[in-house]
Design an enzyme around this catalytic site. Structure first.
Site: not given
Length: 470
Positions: A80, A155, A179
């Site tokens: 990420k 996310s 997330s």
């Protein structure tokens, strides 16, 4: 660049098959690396899920043989965008954070490299990590690999889209309210939010510092549960414990993960706050039946929920209004609301006591889904009660895909009214409409520090679902 390589064969392998072939010399790290690099570039053209290729990975490829003993030797992995990687930005999708490259790798990236893995790409996230969509003014909107008209979730949405689209075999996200789990549910892959503190968060950038009540957790995302377990085993090593002494030196317990002892399972069909979509309900009921048929004890449990610096991304606008309240109003509201809110520690101990009373090992509960239409995530924060509760409780929580949305689910959704029949229930119905064929997942929960038991439960669900399809 590798004319003798069969990328289709490599891309079809599971992580355990791939690591075995690499260790035995049947495949070279170069074959695997170029196959996944090419696939990632193709997937990104359709899904806009990556924020940048880590060009240093080409250099690492030339020296990876020195880590041949590593559990992830030669495996390309995605991370990420908020994971620090030396000389690369961690913008968190915020314009003012650009041009501030990290000075060194995050602990997890460092350990992955020591274990022979090759981090090769960074993936997209929502602006400031404040949403469970995946859009920001720098990199734009990521799309769902199963339906380009749907969000991949967030996310860690870039990870969900890339792994779900076949461009990565193993990815790493972070979870403060769902997330990791939401993108896994929306994109049809597996993911684990470990117990907070089990993995090091050093070098993983938050947008707010000092958040202690509900800490963010890094965790793995992959196509199957065995891959998650291997990732945890690789990370929970002496190297991580020495780099970050605040992490308890608890190695991965393979004995618990590989156990076949029958489980005592609590079962929750709704949290009593947001009525599940028809596919969420069907998924949980089908898995409950499979677990009972396999000899596990499944018992119903009661509802445990209590009744500047750059452009703003449109998906965030509806939820950020309170952030713009004047400081005096925020302080006043905080003062007025404080007596109504109990300590997280009290709530954790109450919940653990309830599990002891019910005599359950793990909990099966619904997972938000199917994937939403665009521009709804910022407007329906109420549905996060299904995921954020386990962040507050510090319980490990994982997601396993178990089905897909049927035409019957869609027909039943037409009559959905919700528990309160209010604005939020109407929005949720609109958000999940048009989901036929999309993945359906369930959530598997265990008590704090029992991450291996959580994974073992997830593996059981995964295997029973596979057997039922045969």
């Amino acid at each position: 660049q590798r004319p003798g390589t069969d990328p289709a064969l490599i891309l079809a392998m599971s992580l355990s098959e791939l690591t075995n072939s690499l260790q035995e010399g049947l495949l070279s790290p170069e074959d695997v690396f170029y196959s996944y690099m090419e696939k990632t570039l193709d997937v990104n053209k359709d899904l806009n899920c990556c924020t940048g290729i880590l060009l240093e990975s080409f250099d690492q490829l030339t020296s990876v043989a020195s880590n041949k003993e590593g559990l992830l030797y030669g495996v390309p992995v995605s991370i990420k965008e908020n994971y620090s990687y030396k000389n690369h930005d961690c913008s968190c999708g915020v314009v003012v954070n650009l041009e501030q490259p990290a000075e060194k790798d995050s602990v997890i990236v460092e350990v992955l490299k020591r274990q022979g893995a090759i981090p090769f790409v960074k993936t997209n996230l929502p602006q400031a990590l404040l949403n469970y969509d995946c859009s920001n003014p720098i990199y734009g909107q990521s799309l769902n690999p199963h339906n380009l008209q749907k969000t991949p979730g967030g996310s860690s949405g870039g990870e969900g889209a890339l792994v779900g689209g076949g461009g990565s075999l193993l990815g790493f996200g972070s979870d403060v309210g769902g997330s990791i789990r939401i993108p896994c549910s929306f994109c049809g892959i597996c993911g684990l939010k470990p117990t907070p503190g089990r993995l090091s968060s050093l070098g993983i950038q938050p947008i707010y510092r000092g958040q202690k009540s509900v800490p963010s957790c890094p965790g793995p995302m992959a196509r199957d549960v065995d891959s998650l377990a291997l990732a945890m085993q690789a990370l929970l090593c002496d190297h991580m414990f020495s780099l970050d002494p605040t992490v308890p030196p608890i190695p991965f317990n393979k004995q618990i993960y590989q156990s076949s002892k029958p489980l005592r399972i609590g079962y929750l069909e709704s949290d009593g706050y947001t009525q599940p979509s028809p596919s969420m309900t069907r998924g949980i009921r089908e898995v409950k039946a499979l677990l009972e048929q396999a000899g596990h004890t499944v018992r119903r449990t009661h509802t445990h929920t209590r009744t500047e610096g750059g452009p703003l991304d449109p998906c965030l606008r509806p939820q950020v209004i309170p952030y713009y309240f004047p400081t005096w109003l925020k302080k006043t509201l905080s003062f007025l609301l404080k007596p109504l809110v109990s300590s997280p520690h009290d709530y954790i101990h109450e919940t653990v006591s309830e599990w002891r009373r019910l005599n359950i090992d793990v909990l099966l509960c619904p997972m938000i889904g199917p994937a939403f239409n665009f521009d709804y995530c910022g407007r329906i924060t109420s549905v996060l009660s299904y995921t954020i509760l386990y962040n507050l409780l510090t319980f490990p929580a994982g997601v396993v895909p178990v089905s897909t949305v049927t035409a019957e689910d869609e027909e039943e959704l037409r009559h959905y009214e919700g528990i309160f029949k209010d604005h939020w229930d109407k929005l949720f119905k609109q958000a999940v409409t048009g989901g036929e064929g999309l993945p359906v997942a369930v959530q598997c929960i265990a008590l704090p520090w029992q991450d291996e038991l959580c994974l073992r439960f997830m593996k059981e669900v995964e295997q029973l679902v596979k057997q039922s399809r045969k």
